[in-house]
Design a protein around this motif. Structure first.
Motif, mmCIF file in Angstrom:
data_model
loop_
_atom_site.group_PDB
_atom_site.id
_atom_site.type_symbol
_atom_site.label_atom_id
_atom_site.label_comp_id
_atom_site.label_asym_id
_atom_site.label_seq_id
_atom_site.Cartn_x
_atom_site.Cartn_y
_atom_site.Cartn_z
ATOM 1 N N VAL A 44 0.864 -1.187 0.000
ATOM 2 C CA VAL A 44 0.000 0.000 0.000
ATOM 3 C C VAL A 44 0.897 1.232 0.000
ATOM 4 O O VAL A 44 1.935 1.247 0.654
ATOM 5 N N VAL A 45 0.482 2.259 -0.730
ATOM 6 C CA VAL A 45 1.180 3.544 -0.711
ATOM 7 C C VAL A 45 0.176 4.601 -0.262
ATOM 8 O O VAL A 45 -0.861 4.786 -0.894
ATOM 9 N N ALA A 46 0.488 5.267 0.838
ATOM 10 C CA ALA A 46 -0.335 6.383 1.324
ATOM 11 C C ALA A 46 0.438 7.663 1.051
ATOM 12 O O ALA A 46 1.623 7.760 1.395
ATOM 13 N N PHE A 47 -0.230 8.637 0.435
ATOM 14 C CA PHE A 47 0.467 9.856 0.034
ATOM 15 C C PHE A 47 -0.494 11.029 -0.080
ATOM 16 O O PHE A 47 -1.705 10.865 -0.138
ATOM 17 N N ASN A 48 0.077 12.197 -0.123
ATOM 18 C CA ASN A 48 -0.640 13.427 -0.443
ATOM 19 C C ASN A 48 0.187 14.209 -1.449
ATOM 20 O O ASN A 48 1.404 13.988 -1.564
ATOM 21 N N LEU A 49 -0.461 15.091 -2.163
ATOM 22 C CA LEU A 49 0.225 16.041 -3.031
ATOM 23 C C LEU A 49 -0.026 17.423 -2.443
ATOM 24 O O LEU A 49 -1.180 17.795 -2.221
ATOM 25 N N ARG A 50 1.042 18.149 -2.176
ATOM 26 C CA ARG A 50 0.921 19.473 -1.557
ATOM 27 C C ARG A 50 -0.048 20.349 -2.347
ATOM 28 O O ARG A 50 -0.004 20.382 -3.570
ATOM 29 N N GLY A 64 -5.705 13.065 6.357
ATOM 30 C CA GLY A 64 -6.215 12.166 5.320
ATOM 31 C C GLY A 64 -5.132 11.952 4.279
ATOM 32 O O GLY A 64 -4.150 12.683 4.212
ATOM 33 N N ALA A 65 -5.294 10.938 3.457
ATOM 34 C CA ALA A 65 -4.302 10.632 2.431
ATOM 35 C C ALA A 65 -4.974 9.897 1.283
ATOM 36 O O ALA A 65 -6.034 9.311 1.444
ATOM 37 N N ALA A 66 -4.335 9.950 0.126
ATOM 38 C CA ALA A 66 -4.713 9.085 -0.983
ATOM 39 C C ALA A 66 -3.982 7.767 -0.750
ATOM 40 O O ALA A 66 -2.864 7.755 -0.231
ATOM 41 N N ARG A 67 -4.626 6.662 -1.084
ATOM 42 C CA ARG A 67 -4.016 5.366 -0.819
ATOM 43 C C ARG A 67 -4.187 4.460 -2.030
ATOM 44 O O ARG A 67 -5.301 4.221 -2.496
ATOM 45 N N ILE A 68 -3.071 3.964 -2.517
ATOM 46 C CA ILE A 68 -3.061 2.999 -3.621
ATOM 47 C C ILE A 68 -2.693 1.647 -3.040
ATOM 48 O O ILE A 68 -1.663 1.510 -2.388
ATOM 49 N N SER A 69 -3.534 0.659 -3.271
ATOM 50 C CA SER A 69 -3.271 -0.706 -2.819
ATOM 51 C C SER A 69 -2.981 -1.574 -4.034
ATOM 52 O O SER A 69 -3.646 -1.454 -5.059
ATOM 53 N N VAL A 70 -2.009 -2.440 -3.891
ATOM 54 C CA VAL A 70 -1.639 -3.355 -4.967
ATOM 55 C C VAL A 70 -1.955 -4.770 -4.506
ATOM 56 O O VAL A 70 -1.614 -5.146 -3.383
ATOM 57 N N GLY A 71 -2.616 -5.521 -5.377
ATOM 58 C CA GLY A 71 -2.976 -6.894 -5.038
ATOM 59 C C GLY A 71 -2.670 -7.840 -6.162
ATOM 60 O O GLY A 71 -2.171 -7.434 -7.221
ATOM 61 N N PRO A 72 -2.998 -9.113 -5.974
ATOM 62 C CA PRO A 72 -2.694 -10.123 -6.983
ATOM 63 C C PRO A 72 -3.400 -9.885 -8.310
ATOM 64 O O PRO A 72 -2.957 -10.369 -9.341
#
Length: 105
Positions: free
Chosen positions: A37-43, A79-87
């Protein structure tokens, strides 16, 4: 090993975001301690805004508090945007996500 592949794919997304001067990444720097998972924000943009802009381009991410307001309080993220990677994600999916992340202004 599916976890190894997912972590490698997440690392590609993290590297794409790390190349952006406006990206704020959350979580440990140690790849072996991360979930896929990647949790991030853009300023200058809310997490919901970033999630909506990615969704417009076919990249589905979660935006906001993700039912974890205390975690976001500790992170100081609001809060953050979150990208999850799965199979179910392919290398082509990751390529596309990285391409879109690079192009967001």
């Amino acid at each position: 090993d599916r976890l190894r592949i997912a972590r490698e794919r997440v690392e590609r997304i993290r590297q794409t975001l790390e190349a952006r001067s406006d990206a704020i990444l959350y979580g440990t720097q140690a790849p072996c301690q991360r979930l896929p998972v990647v949790a991030f924000n853009l300023r200058g943009q809310s997490a919901d805004e970033v999630a909506a802009r990615l969704a417009e381009r076919g990249i589905r991410v979660a935006g906001g508090m993700q039912c974890a307001p205390l975690a976001h309080e500790v992170l100081g993220s609001g809060g953050a945007a979150r990208i999850s990677v799965g199979p179910g994600n392919s290398d082509q999916d990751i390529d596309r996500a990285c391409e879109v992340l690079e192009s967001l202004s």
